[in-house]
Enzyme design. Structure first.
Site, PDB file in Angstrom:
ATOM      1  CG  ASP A 247      -0.065  -0.690   2.565  1.00  0.00           C
ATOM      2  OD1 ASP A 247       0.730   0.159   2.924  1.00  0.00           O
ATOM      3  OD2 ASP A 247      -1.196  -0.334   3.797  1.00  0.00           O
ATOM      4  CD  GLU A 248       5.296   1.200   2.833  1.00  0.00           C
ATOM      5  OE1 GLU A 248       6.415   2.027   2.680  1.00  0.00           O
ATOM      6  OE2 GLU A 248       5.738   1.176   4.297  1.00  0.00           O
TER       7      GLU A 248
HETATM    8  O1  DAU Z   1       2.457  -0.586   4.983  1.00  0.00           O
HETATM    9  C1  DAU Z   1       2.882  -2.068   4.044  1.00  0.00           C
HETATM   10  C2  DAU Z   1       4.853  -2.057   4.223  1.00  0.00           C
HETATM   11  O2  DAU Z   1       4.991  -2.133   5.924  1.00  0.00           O
HETATM   12  C3  DAU Z   1       5.660  -3.220   3.877  1.00  0.00           C
HETATM   13  O3  DAU Z   1       5.468  -2.497   2.089  1.00  0.00           O
HETATM   14  C4  DAU Z   1       7.354  -3.052   4.412  1.00  0.00           C
HETATM   15  O4  DAU Z   1       7.779  -4.030   3.952  1.00  0.00           O
HETATM   16  C5  DAU Z   1       7.199  -3.036   5.786  1.00  0.00           C
HETATM   17  O5  DAU Z   1       7.905  -3.208   6.052  1.00  0.00           O
HETATM   18  C6  DAU Z   1       5.928  -2.333   6.139  1.00  0.00           C
HETATM   19  O6  DAU Z   1       6.411  -1.134   5.953  1.00  0.00           O
HETATM   20  P1  DAU Z   1       6.727   0.067   7.613  1.00  0.00           P
HETATM   21  O7  DAU Z   1       7.637   1.329   7.282  1.00  0.00           O
HETATM   22  O8  DAU Z   1       5.101   0.649   7.743  1.00  0.00           O
HETATM   23  O9  DAU Z   1       6.819  -0.994   8.542  1.00  0.00           O
HETATM   24  P2  DAU Z   1       8.438  -0.844   9.986  1.00  0.00           P
HETATM   25  O10 DAU Z   1       7.392  -1.863  10.809  1.00  0.00           O
HETATM   26  O11 DAU Z   1       9.029  -0.245   9.464  1.00  0.00           O
HETATM   27  O12 DAU Z   1       6.758   0.284  10.614  1.00  0.00           O
HETATM   28  C7  DAU Z   1       6.292   0.369  11.281  1.00  0.00           C
HETATM   29  C8  DAU Z   1       6.247   1.444  11.786  1.00  0.00           C
HETATM   30  O13 DAU Z   1       6.548   1.733  13.139  1.00  0.00           O
HETATM   31  C9  DAU Z   1       6.111   3.102  10.890  1.00  0.00           C
HETATM   32  O14 DAU Z   1       5.023   4.224  11.120  1.00  0.00           O
HETATM   33  C10 DAU Z   1       7.697   3.500  11.616  1.00  0.00           C
HETATM   34  C11 DAU Z   1       6.958   2.345  13.158  1.00  0.00           C
HETATM   35  N1  DAU Z   1       8.630   2.001  13.349  1.00  0.00           N
HETATM   36  C12 DAU Z   1       9.183   1.316  13.362  1.00  0.00           C
HETATM   37  C13 DAU Z   1       9.844   0.955  13.823  1.00  0.00           C
HETATM   38  C14 DAU Z   1      11.270  -0.735  12.803  1.00  0.00           C
HETATM   39  C15 DAU Z   1       8.781   3.190  15.203  1.00  0.00           C
HETATM   40  O15 DAU Z   1       7.957   3.696  15.577  1.00  0.00           O
HETATM   41  N2  DAU Z   1      10.069   2.151  15.410  1.00  0.00           N
HETATM   42  C16 DAU Z   1      10.790   1.482  15.246  1.00  0.00           C
HETATM   43  O16 DAU Z   1      11.972   1.151  15.659  1.00  0.00           O
END
Ligand code: DAU
Ligand code: NAD
Length: 355
Positions: free
Chosen positions: A136-137
């Site tokens: 969805d990104e």
């Molecule tokens: O939306 C689908 C996407 O979701 C996928 O296409 C990507 O492959 C997948 O990695 C994921 O992307 P995000 O960037 O949304 O996922 P992430 O788990 O890295 O982060 C989720 C949310 O949490 C985002 O708003 C950033 C925040 N976050 C992430 C990490 C790793 C934090 O606040 N602290 C953190 O340490």
């Protein structure tokens, strides 16, 4: 064509869940083509390693000769394409691999699929599918009052990761429009569940909380993601493969929009309940606000009405049931955690969270 399907990136988080589900439900032959980057983990697939319907081939989707020979020899009825670099923070620190695998890799795979499909009989041509697994990104970021992403939403990718996925989506679309390759694309929201590498929000928070380490929340913690249990995503992909219309895109989501801080607090509350002997209790004391991700998208939300209406798919898990299941899985799989939290993982954590 044979019954066989080829899955790319099947040793990663979603790919491995897909393979486990495939062999438990469809029970037809499947080949996993995976390069085994830091995110690929054959431990995820231990339970099917000796299943006669499953074969693993270590290889890069950019290796045209390897892919060509694989298609020629196996004559698969479908390719389900998961292989990608998938972590936004890594794409910010170093985008090269994202362009290489997500853009050039998808292009290479499409070219080989096109050559294979063009040489097939008319009957086989009708049967073949190239299913591209996307995100969805690609749609960009929503304001609080905006409607959820539908399939017709304009593409506005904001990170090197989402731009590379958007480019791959466009290539897939072009191969259908120009060459009539029978493709379908799925765009899913944030997944969580067993076997997710602990660089992503939910597993990182579970592991840190259990060890009494800080829980790093980016910015004000109010960024919203729309959470989807991985098993439901895999089920949706199987549905699109079986019944999806050629050339179409399908959004996949579970109507589970949550601000990050709420996700982290819920993880802490569940752990207080089921893991009360962890070093720091209650776990929420560990929440630490850290500097924001550059270009951090504010909100994602999926309108999944097309796949629900046309294909009759619906998610089974609510966020509450899926999250509890996931936390319990991480609590009971120490050997898997030990395996992924050594070496390059430690180096990543040190680089990413050092300031
Ligand atoms: O939306 C689908 C996407 O979701 C996928 O296409 C990507 O492959 C997948 O990695 C994921 O992307 P995000 O960037 O949304 O996922 P992430 O788990 O890295 O982060 C989720 C949310 O949490 C985002 O708003 C950033 C925040 N976050 C992430 C990490 C790793 C934090 O606040 N602290 C953190 O340490
Ligand atoms: P992941 O990072 O866990 O796994 C990616 C897999 O691809 C790994 O096994 C890796 O070894 C393999 N790979 C990487 N480069 C390769 C190459 N050049 N050749 C062959 N194999 C290669 O990713 P994931 O979270 O399982 O995501 C899978 C797919 O789903 C990706 O395309 C991603 O964009 C998409 N997606 C992910 C999410 C999510 O929340 N994780 C949501 C929507 C869509």
């Amino acid at each position: 064509m044979e019954q066989t399907i080829i899955v790319t990136g099947g040793a990663g988080f979603i790919g491995s869940n897909f393979l486990l589900q495939w062999l438990a439900t469809e029970r037809t032959p499947v080949i996993n083509l995976d390069k085994l980057t830091y995110a690929g983990n054959l431990n995820n697939l231990e339970s099917i390693a000796s299943n006669p319907l499953y074969r693993f081939i270590q290889g890069d989707i950019l290796d045209r000769g390897l892919v060509r020979e694989l298609l020629r020899r196996e004559r698969p009825r479908a390719i389900v394409h998961f292989a990608a670099e998938s972590h936004v923070d890594r794409s910010i620190l170093g985008p090269d691999d994202f362009i290489r695998t997500n853009v050039n890799g998808t292009f290479s795979l499409l070219e080989e699929a096109r050559a294979y499909w063009t040489d097939s009989s008319e009957e086989d041509k009708k049967q073949f599918r190239f299913l591209h697994v996307s995100t969805d990104e690609v749609y960009g970021s929503l304001a609080a009052s905006d409607p959820a992403f539908s399939e017709t939403k304009r593409y506005e990718p904001n990170s090197p990761y989402s731009a590379s996925k958007a480019a791959s989506d466009h290539l897939v679309r072009a191969y259908h429009h120009t060459y009539k390759l029978p493709v379908a694309t799925t765009n899913c929201s944030n997944n969580y569940g067993p076997y997710q590498f602990p660089e992503k929000l939910i597993p990182l928070m579970i592991l840190n909380a259990r060890k009494g380490k800080p829980l790093p929340v980016y910015g004000d913690g109010k960024n919203v993601r729309d959470w989807m249990y991985v098993g439901d995503h895999c089920d949706a992909i199987r549905t699109v493969l079986a019944k999806g219309r050629v050339g179409e895109t399908y959004n996949i989501g579970g109507r589970n929009e949550k601000p990050n801080i709420e996700v982290v607090e819920t993880i802490c509350a569940i752990l207080d309940d089921i893991s009360p002997h962890d070093p720091v209790m209650p776990h929420r004391q560990l929440i630490t606000y850290v500097k924001d991700r550059p270009g951090h998208d504010r909100r994602y939300a999926i309108d999944a009405s097309k796949i629900e209406r046309e294909l009759g798919w619906k998610p089974r898990e609510t966020f509450e049931t899926g999250l509890r299941k996931t936390i319990e899985w991480y609590l009971h799989n120490d050997a898997w955690i030990e395996g992924v939290t050594s070496g390059s993982y430690r180096q990543w954590i040190a680089t990413q969270y050092s300031v």
